[in-house]
Every structure is written in C-alpha cells, then in structure tokens.
Design a protein around this motif. Structure first.
Motif, PDB file in Angstrom:
ATOM      1  N   ASP A   6       0.776  -1.127   0.152  1.00 59.80           N
ATOM      2  CA  ASP A   6       0.337  -0.046  -0.099  1.00 59.80           C
ATOM      3  C   ASP A   6       0.969   0.618   0.177  1.00 59.80           C
ATOM      4  OD1 ASP A   6      -2.463  -1.375  -0.116  1.00 59.80           O
ATOM      5  OD2 ASP A   6      -2.611  -1.916   2.297  1.00 59.80           O
ATOM      6  N   ALA A   7       1.745   0.875   0.749  1.00 64.00           N
ATOM      7  CA  ALA A   7       2.927   2.707   1.294  1.00 64.00           C
ATOM      8  C   ALA A   7       3.409   2.692  -0.418  1.00 64.00           C
ATOM      9  CB  ALA A   7       3.475   2.180   2.256  1.00 64.00           C
ATOM     10  N   ASP A   8       3.881   1.247  -0.691  1.00 60.26           N
ATOM     11  CA  ASP A   8       4.496   1.739  -2.125  1.00 60.26           C
ATOM     12  C   ASP A   8       3.756   2.375  -3.351  1.00 60.26           C
ATOM     13  OD1 ASP A   8       6.537   0.402  -0.981  1.00 60.26           O
ATOM     14  OD2 ASP A   8       6.657  -1.176  -2.246  1.00 60.26           O
ATOM     15  N   ARG A   9       2.171   1.914  -3.298  1.00 61.93           N
ATOM     16  CA  ARG A   9       1.720   2.621  -4.016  1.00 61.93           C
ATOM     17  C   ARG A   9       1.430   3.682  -4.399  1.00 61.93           C
ATOM     18  NH1 ARG A   9      -3.510  -0.728  -5.017  1.00 61.93           N
ATOM     19  NH2 ARG A   9      -3.137  -0.874  -2.565  1.00 61.93           N
ATOM     20  N   SER A 260      26.204   0.128   6.422  1.00 64.58           N
ATOM     21  CA  SER A 260      25.354   0.878   6.435  1.00 64.58           C
ATOM     22  C   SER A 260      24.475   0.435   4.954  1.00 64.58           C
ATOM     23  CB  SER A 260      25.060   1.531   7.409  1.00 64.58           C
ATOM     24  OG  SER A 260      24.949   2.992   6.858  1.00 64.58           O
ATOM     25  N   PHE A 261      23.335   1.806   5.031  1.00 54.81           N
ATOM     26  CA  PHE A 261      22.635   1.481   3.461  1.00 54.81           C
ATOM     27  C   PHE A 261      23.998   2.693   3.533  1.00 54.81           C
ATOM     28  CE2 PHE A 261      18.718   3.664   1.451  1.00 54.81           C
ATOM     29  CZ  PHE A 261      19.175   2.855   0.471  1.00 54.81           C
ATOM     30  N   PHE A 262      24.320   2.789   1.963  1.00 52.45           N
ATOM     31  CA  PHE A 262      25.258   4.343   1.452  1.00 52.45           C
ATOM     32  C   PHE A 262      23.942   4.774   0.129  1.00 52.45           C
ATOM     33  CE2 PHE A 262      28.317   5.936  -1.480  1.00 52.45           C
ATOM     34  CZ  PHE A 262      28.629   7.280  -0.905  1.00 52.45           C
TER      35      PHE A 262
ATOM     36  N   VAL B  20      12.404  -0.071 -13.058  1.00 53.02           N
ATOM     37  CA  VAL B  20      11.703  -0.360 -12.064  1.00 53.02           C
ATOM     38  C   VAL B  20      10.279  -1.028 -11.334  1.00 53.02           C
ATOM     39  CG1 VAL B  20      11.485   0.348  -9.321  1.00 53.02           C
ATOM     40  CG2 VAL B  20      12.993   1.178 -10.840  1.00 53.02           C
ATOM     41  N   VAL B  21       9.674  -2.295 -11.270  1.00 53.72           N
ATOM     42  CA  VAL B  21       9.157  -3.511 -11.056  1.00 53.72           C
ATOM     43  C   VAL B  21       8.369  -3.896  -9.196  1.00 53.72           C
ATOM     44  CG1 VAL B  21       8.574  -4.303 -13.461  1.00 53.72           C
ATOM     45  CG2 VAL B  21      10.075  -5.518 -11.681  1.00 53.72           C
ATOM     46  N   GLY B  22       9.435  -3.234  -8.708  1.00 50.41           N
ATOM     47  CA  GLY B  22       9.434  -4.068  -7.298  1.00 50.41           C
ATOM     48  C   GLY B  22      10.414  -3.873  -5.975  1.00 50.41           C
ATOM     49  N   MET B  23      10.417  -4.026  -5.016  1.00 45.40           N
ATOM     50  CA  MET B  23      11.620  -3.928  -3.986  1.00 45.40           C
ATOM     51  C   MET B  23      11.740  -4.660  -2.995  1.00 45.40           C
ATOM     52  SD  MET B  23      13.077  -0.751  -3.176  1.00 45.40           S
ATOM     53  CE  MET B  23      12.257   1.025  -3.778  1.00 45.40           C
ATOM     54  N   GLU B  24      12.541  -5.097  -2.770  1.00 47.49           N
ATOM     55  CA  GLU B  24      12.890  -6.274  -2.015  1.00 47.49           C
ATOM     56  C   GLU B  24      13.072  -5.471  -0.463  1.00 47.49           C
ATOM     57  OE1 GLU B  24      14.941  -9.261  -3.228  1.00 47.49           O
ATOM     58  OE2 GLU B  24      13.378 -10.500  -4.717  1.00 47.49           O
ATOM     59  N   ALA B  25      14.173  -4.547  -0.319  1.00 44.84           N
ATOM     60  CA  ALA B  25      14.737  -4.258   0.819  1.00 44.84           C
ATOM     61  C   ALA B  25      13.000  -3.374   1.322  1.00 44.84           C
ATOM     62  CB  ALA B  25      15.397  -2.496   0.260  1.00 44.84           C
ATOM     63  N   GLY B  26      13.507  -4.110   2.866  1.00 46.18           N
ATOM     64  CA  GLY B  26      12.669  -3.531   3.520  1.00 46.18           C
ATOM     65  C   GLY B  26      13.384  -2.107   4.669  1.00 46.18           C
ATOM     66  N   GLY B  27      12.208  -1.534   5.580  1.00 46.70           N
ATOM     67  CA  GLY B  27      12.687  -0.798   6.619  1.00 46.70           C
ATOM     68  C   GLY B  27      12.862   0.884   6.224  1.00 46.70           C
ATOM     69  N   PRO B  28      13.928   1.215   6.469  1.00 49.28           N
ATOM     70  CA  PRO B  28      14.191   2.843   6.658  1.00 49.28           C
ATOM     71  C   PRO B  28      14.736   2.870   4.891  1.00 49.28           C
ATOM     72  CG  PRO B  28      15.315   1.916   8.003  1.00 49.28           C
ATOM     73  CD  PRO B  28      14.693   0.297   7.958  1.00 49.28           C
ATOM     74  N   LYS B  29      15.414   1.392   4.356  1.00 48.16           N
ATOM     75  CA  LYS B  29      16.237   1.205   3.173  1.00 48.16           C
ATOM     76  C   LYS B  29      15.532   1.220   2.221  1.00 48.16           C
ATOM     77  CE  LYS B  29      19.988  -1.700   2.898  1.00 48.16           C
ATOM     78  NZ  LYS B  29      20.263  -2.931   2.622  1.00 48.16           N
ATOM     79  N   ARG B  31      12.451   2.892   2.661  1.00 48.59           N
ATOM     80  CA  ARG B  31      11.541   4.341   2.453  1.00 48.59           C
ATOM     81  C   ARG B  31      12.627   5.247   1.789  1.00 48.59           C
ATOM     82  NH1 ARG B  31       9.147   7.976   7.443  1.00 48.59           N
ATOM     83  NH2 ARG B  31       9.719   9.403   4.855  1.00 48.59           N
ATOM     84  N   ARG B  32      14.019   4.751   1.977  1.00 46.98           N
ATOM     85  CA  ARG B  32      14.776   5.832   0.747  1.00 46.98           C
ATOM     86  C   ARG B  32      15.086   5.784   0.162  1.00 46.98           C
ATOM     87  NH1 ARG B  32      18.029   9.981   0.902  1.00 46.98           N
ATOM     88  NH2 ARG B  32      19.665  10.507   1.654  1.00 46.98           N
ATOM     89  N   LEU B  33      14.964   4.449  -0.337  1.00 53.34           N
ATOM     90  CA  LEU B  33      15.423   4.205  -2.103  1.00 53.34           C
ATOM     91  C   LEU B  33      13.438   4.847  -2.389  1.00 53.34           C
ATOM     92  CD1 LEU B  33      16.046   0.596  -1.602  1.00 53.34           C
ATOM     93  CD2 LEU B  33      18.024   2.443  -2.665  1.00 53.34           C
ATOM     94  N   LEU B  34      12.286   4.835  -2.145  1.00 52.81           N
ATOM     95  CA  LEU B  34      11.981   5.594  -1.960  1.00 52.81           C
ATOM     96  C   LEU B  34      10.935   7.279  -2.565  1.00 52.81           C
ATOM     97  CD1 LEU B  34       8.522   3.256  -0.662  1.00 52.81           C
ATOM     98  CD2 LEU B  34       9.205   3.195  -3.016  1.00 52.81           C
ATOM     99  N   ASP B  35      11.723   7.413  -1.549  1.00 54.42           N
ATOM    100  CA  ASP B  35      11.916   9.032  -1.750  1.00 54.42           C
ATOM    101  C   ASP B  35      12.873   9.298  -2.599  1.00 54.42           C
ATOM    102  OD1 ASP B  35      10.734   8.986   0.829  1.00 54.42           O
ATOM    103  OD2 ASP B  35      12.434   9.570   2.099  1.00 54.42           O
ATOM    104  N   LEU B  36      14.244   8.776  -2.907  1.00 53.73           N
ATOM    105  CA  LEU B  36      15.222   8.518  -4.337  1.00 53.73           C
ATOM    106  C   LEU B  36      14.446   8.604  -4.936  1.00 53.73           C
ATOM    107  CD1 LEU B  36      18.144   7.469  -3.104  1.00 53.73           C
ATOM    108  CD2 LEU B  36      17.984   9.993  -3.303  1.00 53.73           C
ATOM    109  N   GLY B  37      13.662   7.808  -5.597  1.00 53.43           N
ATOM    110  CA  GLY B  37      12.159   7.724  -6.773  1.00 53.43           C
ATOM    111  C   GLY B  37      12.601   6.260  -7.536  1.00 53.43           C
TER     112      GLY B  37
END
Lengths: 447, 81
Positions: A6-9, A260-262, B20-29, B31-37
């Motif tokens: 949902d959030a993704d959409r 961590s994430f970069f 882009v068709v999907g995302m396997e990463a979870g959590g804050p990562k 969100r950050r990736l979604l924020d980046l587009g």
C-alpha cells in the motif's frame, strides 16, 4: 494487500502526480553541452581518477602553504609592532614587570602566534575546499573511495569529513553529521584527528624544511620547499593509512557492526559561485574556527608564561614538567621538553613549536625565530637528529586532538566517554608508532 | 511480488536502462530508496561504476544516485523500457 505494498503504491502515486505537475508547469531551456558525463568518465577511471585526486590534494596543500607565507609574515610583523606599543603603554602607566610579562609575553604572544600562523592558511584553505564542494568534485571523491572505506567498515562520505579536517579537525568533526549511520559517524569522528589540520601544518612544514629540505645546509630555497612539500604530503598520506587502519580496528571492536546503507547523490558539475564561496567559507568556517582557537590560545599563552616564570627549588615549573616527562619522551624518540610542549599545546597545536623553542632557549616567553638556519642550530644544540624530527612529525600527526576539537566532539556526541575515547585512542596510536619508530631507528643506528 | 522476468538492479551493466518493478529491501532502506525515486514504473539507467567497481551511479528521475551493490540488489527491475 500488505501495508508495505500500500505504502509503495502511495509513493508511486505521489510521484505520478508530481510528474504530471512537473510536465505542465516546468519548461526547460535547452541546455548547453553538459560536460558532466565527460568529466565524470575522467574522474571515475582508475587510470586518471586517482592521480587527479592526489594532484588536487597536493595542489590545495601547496597553494595554502605557499599563499599563507607572506600574509603570515605581515601579520607577525604587525603583531610585533602592536606589542611595542602595548609595552610602552604598560610602562607609561607604571605596570609591574610581572604584569607586562604575563599580559604581553604570555597572553598577547599566544594570541598573536595563533592568529598569524593560522588565519592566512585557513583563509586560503577553506575557500579552496568550498570551491571544490561547489564545483561538485567532493561527492566524486566519496564515490571513488567508497569501496576502500566499505572494506574497513566505514562510509565513503568519511573521505569528505577527512578533507574538511585538513582545514580544521573541529570543523571536520562537525562535518561528520553528513554520515547517517551512527556507528560510521562515530568512526569518522574518532579518526578525524589523523588528518593533519592547518594548526599542525606550520610545524610540520618548518621541520620538513629544516631536516628534509636541508635549509640548514644552505641548499636552494626552492629545492628545499619542494622537498618539504613532499615530506608533508607523505605525512598526510600516512595519516590517511592510519585512519583506514584504525577505522578497521574500530569496526571490529568498539564499533562493531555491518556496513550500513549508502546513498550518495552525484550532482551535475557547475560553475562555482565565487562570491558565495568566499562569503560562506570566510564567515561560516574561517571566522568560526578562528574565534574558538583564540578563546583557548590567549589563556593558554598566559598559563605557559606562568609555568615558565615560576621557579620552585631552583628551576621553573616548565623545567620540572619536562624533567618528569623525560623518560617517556625519550622512549618515544622525543625528549621531555617536546612532550611538555605537546601537553601544554593542548589548547591549540599552533603553539607547540613556540612553547618548545621558549623552553629550549629558557627565555620565559614565546619567541619568533629569525630563520630556518637559526631554528636548525637551536634544535641541533638540544640534541635533535633526523630521527627526533621524524618522531616529532609522527607524534604531531597522531597525538590527541586539540581542546577545541575535544569540546566539539563532546558537543557532537553528547558523551563524555566517547570524548575520552577520542583523546585516548590517538594517544595510544601515537605512543605505539613513535616508540616503534624510535626503537627501530636506534637499532639501525640513525639518531 | 517479484514479477516474472525481473532482475535485481545491481546485475545491469553500465549503459543499460530498465523499469523498476518492485522492491525487496525493507525498513528504512526501502523508504529511503522510494524517497529517491525508485518507485514502481520509474525508469532507471546505469550511468557508471566507481573505479573499484562498487558503488555504481544510477540515473533516476533526473538525478544521479550512487548505490552500493548490496543496496541496489534490493531493487527489482525489468528491461522493457
């Protein structure tokens, strides 16, 4: 449907809407030829990228060193003139000798040394750095070096905080805010001191000129200057190697954890806005850092004067301190006076060499040495060899951070324990490295 | 929901483009990736790799973003732009 889906959409819908608005509202001027891909392919090629990086580092150091020379001299002369005026004023009002000594030879000279030595290089270095930042070059350095930092469990952005540390470690520590992961940020904070700051460059350059440049032996000034610049660049690179080694050690001990994430944005290159660069670097960085240095250097100058002019049992407190530190100093390839100067130089690294000369000459006040030859013969008369100079440079590179940096670390980490770690860790590294180098040097019969 | 034919982003060679068709990463990562587009439907292009081969720069929504291999692996793409 799960909540993440949902959030993704929702996010996708937001982007869709933003895209629609963007298409209707924003018109783009047809851009001129964008050179970003061309420049980037040069900067990210291993063949040209790394040499260019070294060249940029060397160039910034050289411009700072060479450019600061003359204004530093002018400032020093102005301060000397100011001192004569103040001395005349003090004797006119009938101030006692000790007051003149404390205020002029202590507080005033401490302040004058720091400003004359530190202001010009900072006023040159920070605009250079901001210029590279504005140009868009700094993210490329982080991009190119991230793999190395990842290997030692740190973040590629640490390369940027180290670059900032070249100007001032306190500013470098503040810049660690750009690192998101708390673990990697702490690594960058604790190791920033291994990047030589502007406060330490002058002593390194002077000693490099005396011992490597052979200024004392009467070689040409230009040749000596180039040799000194090479030695100083080697010291800076040694610091980078130590930074990586200690970061690696930290990520396996005190600061254990997975990388961590970069994320790093590589903005397009653009023409720097010169006016803005100047204003921002002078106001935000130079004046800020200088103000802090001055508030610690003036009291420190006073304290050193008191120590050098108060006698107990036939010798000054400073001499007592040096005698007490003698054995430790000798083990590190230094002597008691050098170690005492580093201890008393805690408030500001600029005053380490002046304090040392003051104690060697037992003048009771910080002195301005006339020439490199004179300095070389003073040091030689006090038992200095090439090995002593090498150990001094290594100790200067690796020892505890100055008081301003420690206060900044306290403020940034909000932890007395991490601040203590930031002081003890480099001290231990300096002790181990200097003791090893001194022992090896003696074994080989140098010094 | 990894759709058939999708691959993790880090496997694309420089110069390739994909959707882009999907995302396997979870959590804050995530969100950050979604924020980046990096949202479903967005077109991403592999710009270049760093001198050491990692991280890699990706063009997404008008900006260039560098990601490490393991972070890019969390983004699923399909090569039908």
């Amino acid at each position: 449907m799960t909540r993440t889906a949902d959030a993704d959409r929702i996010v996708a819908a937001l982007y869709e809407r933003a895209g629609t608005l963007h298409r209707t509202a924003v018109t783009r001027r047809v851009p001129g030829r964008d050179l970003t891909p061309v420049i980037d392919s040069i900067l990210s090629s291993p063949l040209t990228g790394f040499p260019l990086m070294l060249l940029t580092l060397g160039l910034v150091i050289w411009v700072t060193v060479a450019g600061a020379n003359y204004p530093s001299e002018v400032l020093a002369r102005a301060f000397q003139a100011g001192e004569r005026v103040l001395a005349a004023a003090l004797s006119a009002v009938g101030a006692p000798a000790w007051a003149g000594g404390f205020l002029l030879d202590g507080v005033y000279r401490g302040l004058a040394w720091v400003i004359a030595v530190m202001l010009p290089p900072m006023a040159i270095f920070f605009p250079c750095f901001t210029l590279l930042e504005d140009l868009g070059y700094l993210p490329r350095i982080a991009f190119s070096l991230d793999a190395v930092f990842k290997k030692v469990g740190a973040c590629g952005r640490q390369a940027l905080t180290m670059g900032m540390g070249l100007g001032c470690n306190a500013a470098g520590v503040v810049s660690c805010r750009i690192i998101d992961s708390p673990r990697e940020r702490m690594t960058a904070i604790l190791t920033n001191v291994f990047t030589v700051c502007n406060g330490r460059f002058p002593a390194l350059i002077t000693l490099a000129a005396v011992f490597a440049g052979g200024a004392g032996a009467g070689r040409s000034a230009a040749g000596g200057g180039a040799a000194a610049a090479l030695v100083v660049t080697a010291v800076v690179l040694t610091g980078a190697v130590v930074t990586l080694a200690v970061s690696w050690l930290l990520s396996r001990t005190l600061l254990r954890g997975a990388p961590s994430f970069f994320v790093l944005e590589l903005p397009p290159f653009r023409r720097p806005r010169l006016g803005q660069v100047l204003v921002r670097s002078v106001l935000d960085r130079t004046l800020f850092v200088l103000g802090r240095a001055v508030t610690v250097a003036a009291p420190a100058g006073g304290l050193v004067w008191v120590l050098a002019n108060t006698s107990v049992g036939g010798s000054t407190l400073l001499a007592h301190l040096a005698g007490w530190l003698g054995p430790a100093g000798a083990a590190l390839g230094l002597d008691g006076f050098i170690l005492a100067a580093f201890v008393l130089g805690l408030p500001a690294n600029e005053i380490v060499l002046p304090i040392l000369l003051m104690s060697y000459l037992s003048t009771g006040a910080m002195v301005e040495v006339g020439s490199l030859e004179a300095l070389g013969s003073i040091l030689a008369a006090n038992g200095w060899t090439g090995l002593t100079a090498l150990c001094f440079m290594l100790f200067s590179l690796l020892h505890w951070p100055c008081a301003t940096t420690l206060l900044t670390i306290r403020k940034e980490t909000m932890s007395a324990r991490w601040t203590a770690a930031a002081a003890l860790l480099p001290t231990a590294v300096a002790a181990v490295v200097c003791a090893a180098v001194a022992a090896a040097g003696r074994l080989l019969g140098v010094g | 929901m990894p759709s058939p034919g999708s691959v993790p982003l880090h496997l694309l060679p420089p110069g390739a483009a994909a959707k882009v068709v999907g995302m396997e990463a979870g959590g804050p990562k995530r969100r950050r990736l979604l924020d980046l587009g990096f949202v479903p439907g967005a077109v991403v292009e592999v710009v270049r790799r760093s001198p050491f081969g990692d991280p890699t720069a990706y063009a997404i929504k008008g900006s260039v973003i560098a990601l490490r291999r393991e972070d890019a692996a969390g983004i699923l793409v399909r090569g039908d732009v």
